[in-house]
Design an enzyme around this catalytic site. Structure first.
Site, PDB file in Angstrom:
ATOM      1  N   HIS A  27      84.237 -51.662  79.591  1.00  0.00           N
ATOM      2  CA  HIS A  27      83.514 -51.161  80.853  1.00  0.00           C
ATOM      3  C   HIS A  27      84.447 -49.694  81.132  1.00  0.00           C
ATOM      4  CE1 HIS A  27      80.497 -54.291  81.760  1.00  0.00           C
ATOM      5  NE2 HIS A  27      81.073 -54.617  80.656  1.00  0.00           N
ATOM      6  N   HIS A  47      88.601 -71.787  96.091  1.00  0.00           N
ATOM      7  CA  HIS A  47      88.557 -73.273  96.461  1.00  0.00           C
ATOM      8  C   HIS A  47      87.783 -73.626  97.787  1.00  0.00           C
ATOM      9  CE1 HIS A  47      91.708 -73.641  93.438  1.00  0.00           C
ATOM     10  NE2 HIS A  47      92.393 -72.697  94.166  1.00  0.00           N
ATOM     11  N   GLU A  72      79.230 -48.747  65.442  1.00  0.00           N
ATOM     12  CA  GLU A  72      78.551 -50.155  65.833  1.00  0.00           C
ATOM     13  C   GLU A  72      77.649 -49.627  66.780  1.00  0.00           C
ATOM     14  OE1 GLU A  72      81.315 -53.966  67.101  1.00  0.00           O
ATOM     15  OE2 GLU A  72      82.269 -51.875  67.599  1.00  0.00           O
TER      16      GLU A  72
END
Ligand SMILES: Cc1ncc(COP(=O)(O)O)c(C=O)c1O
Length: 422
Positions: free
Chosen positions: A218, A245, A358
């Site tokens: 990124h 949490h 790619e």
């Protein structure tokens, strides 16, 4: 603050520099692709910062996270809450808008999501208890199609969570107006669009909150990592609680907490996860954000060079169209094979693969077609011709934030040769 001698040491610095240079060369000679999707953009300073955190025993979320959040928020316009990935940023936004976490949307509300996006963008909303209707994209821009959005708003629709795919942006003027008229909550997935602008305003500043990813490929890299940007302090507070949490220690005024009969060192005021980033990730972020504008300039130059080849071969190929309102911070370079071309997308992908370039489908293609989507009745969709077209005809290759002009010239040459042979 404890001082780390290691980061000041000239010998250590020289060793790191030499080792990284050598290993990068090794990587380049051994890898299959001369033009990979992404290349490393971090260097000695990021590594030294990580080392500094480790050798001073300050690795878990602390001062560097706060510093990076401040730098990011100041630059891109809002309050920033760093998390351990872009997916986690999407997840926290999805939970923070829910009534169950103090937001405004009741569980079961319908949210519109573009059908071409990264899967965790979609899963986040489902996990938070929402229904999702997939909407079509404009195959020219790869981004949401405003007319399709309008047609899909029903009495149950309460929000829209768009994505600025590959750094491009849809009609944000039209969308924000629509959201106001219909009272829809607007959220932005900017995981592929750090630095993009519409009408001079940064992506990520149009809705209640936005997500960013700092994964390896990124715009800005923190190994793994992500951030939420919002102008709403209360939203940011809910994200901070959800990130750690539901524990109030980051958000409460200790004087108020002290009045409670709960031991204030462990006080939980909401449900939550543990999606905290580390100091090592934030240290990377602090160094990377200093280079981000330079990265973007290189990306622009590289995109322009590839666009030149697409224009030359426009009989067979096209790329995404960027409107004059948009300053696109290119994430990758999409290539769409025209339906009438004498070769298929698959043939082109094979050619690229065999010649060291790619490529990937345009993100996940049409998400409605992915096997996982079929498992969730909470996801609905109608005809998605734009997404189908990109699913069948589109792929992307990398855009690197570096100036390896020779590599790029070779890519252009190969593309031109391939088209010329038909
Ligand atoms: C549009 C979009 N959203 C979300 C994500 C998830 O980010 P991460 O890989 O950091 O979890 C990505 C990742 O590539 C993405 O492209």
């Amino acid at each position: 603050m404890i001082r780390s001698a290691i980061v000041q040491n000239k010998v250590v610095r020289a060793l790191i520099r030499r080792e990284m240079k050598f290993n990068l060369r090794e990587l380049n000679t051994k890898r299959k692709f001369f033009y990979p999707l992404a290349e490393p953009t971090y260097g000695e300073r990021e590594v030294l910062s990580a080392l500094n955190s480790m050798t001073t025993y300050s690795t878990t979320m602390w001062d560097k996270v706060k510093e990076f959040e401040k730098m990011f928020g100041d630059k891109y316009g809002g309050e920033a809450v760093m998390v351990n990935s872009g997916s986690s940023a999407d997840l926290l936004i999805s939970f923070a808008i829910s009534e169950k976490s103090g937001g405004s949307l009741p569980p079961g509300s319908e949210i519109l999501v573009p059908s071409v996006t990264w899967p965790t963008h979609l899963w986040s909303l489902i996990m938070a208890g929402f229904k999702v209707k997939l909407i079509d994209i404009d195959p020219n821009t790869l981004n949401f199609d405003l007319e399709h959005v309008k047609r899909n708003i029903s009495k149950d629709t309460r929000g829209i969570f768009i994505v600025h795919l590959l750094g491009n942006m849809g009609d944000m003027r039209g969308l924000t107006k629509l959201c106001k008229e219909k009272n829809l909550v607007l959220m932005e997935d900017c995981c592929e669009a750090l630095g993009s602008k519409f009408d001079g305003e940064y992506a990520g500043t149009f809705g209640i909150a936005s997500s960013f990813s700092f994964f390896f490929s990124h715009h800005l890299v923190t190994m793994e990592g992500g951030i939420i940007l919002t102008k709403d302090n209360d939203f940011a507070k809910r994200c901070r609680l959800l990130r750690a949490h539901g524990w109030d220690r980051e958000v409460s005024d200790p004087a108020v907490s002290a009045e409670s009969d709960i031991d204030t060192r462990y006080k939980f005021v909401a449900w939550g996860f543990n999606l905290r980033p580390t100091e090592l990730q934030a240290g990377f972020g602090i160094e990377q954000i200093k280079k981000i504008d330079q990265f973007q300039e290189f990306r622009d130059e590289n995109a322009a060079e590839l666009e030149g080849s697409i224009n030359r071969n426009s009989k067979f190929l096209s790329t995404m169209q960027v409107s004059n309102d948009v300053r696109c911070s290119w994430f990758a370079f999409p290539i769409i094979v025209n339906e009438k071309a004498p070769f298929s997308r698959k043939q082109l992908a094979n050619f690229l693969d065999q010649n060291g370039i790619e490529s990937r489908p345009v993100v996940a293609g049409n998400l409605a077609k992915q096997p996982a989507t079929k498992q969730f009745p909470e996801v609905t969709f109608g005809a998605l011709p734009g997404a189908d077209y990109i699913h069948q005809q589109g792929l992307y290759i990398g855009i690197h934030p570096t100036t390896k002009r020779n590599n790029l010239k070779k890519v252009v040459q190969l593309l031109n040769n391939y088209c010329d042979q038909w």
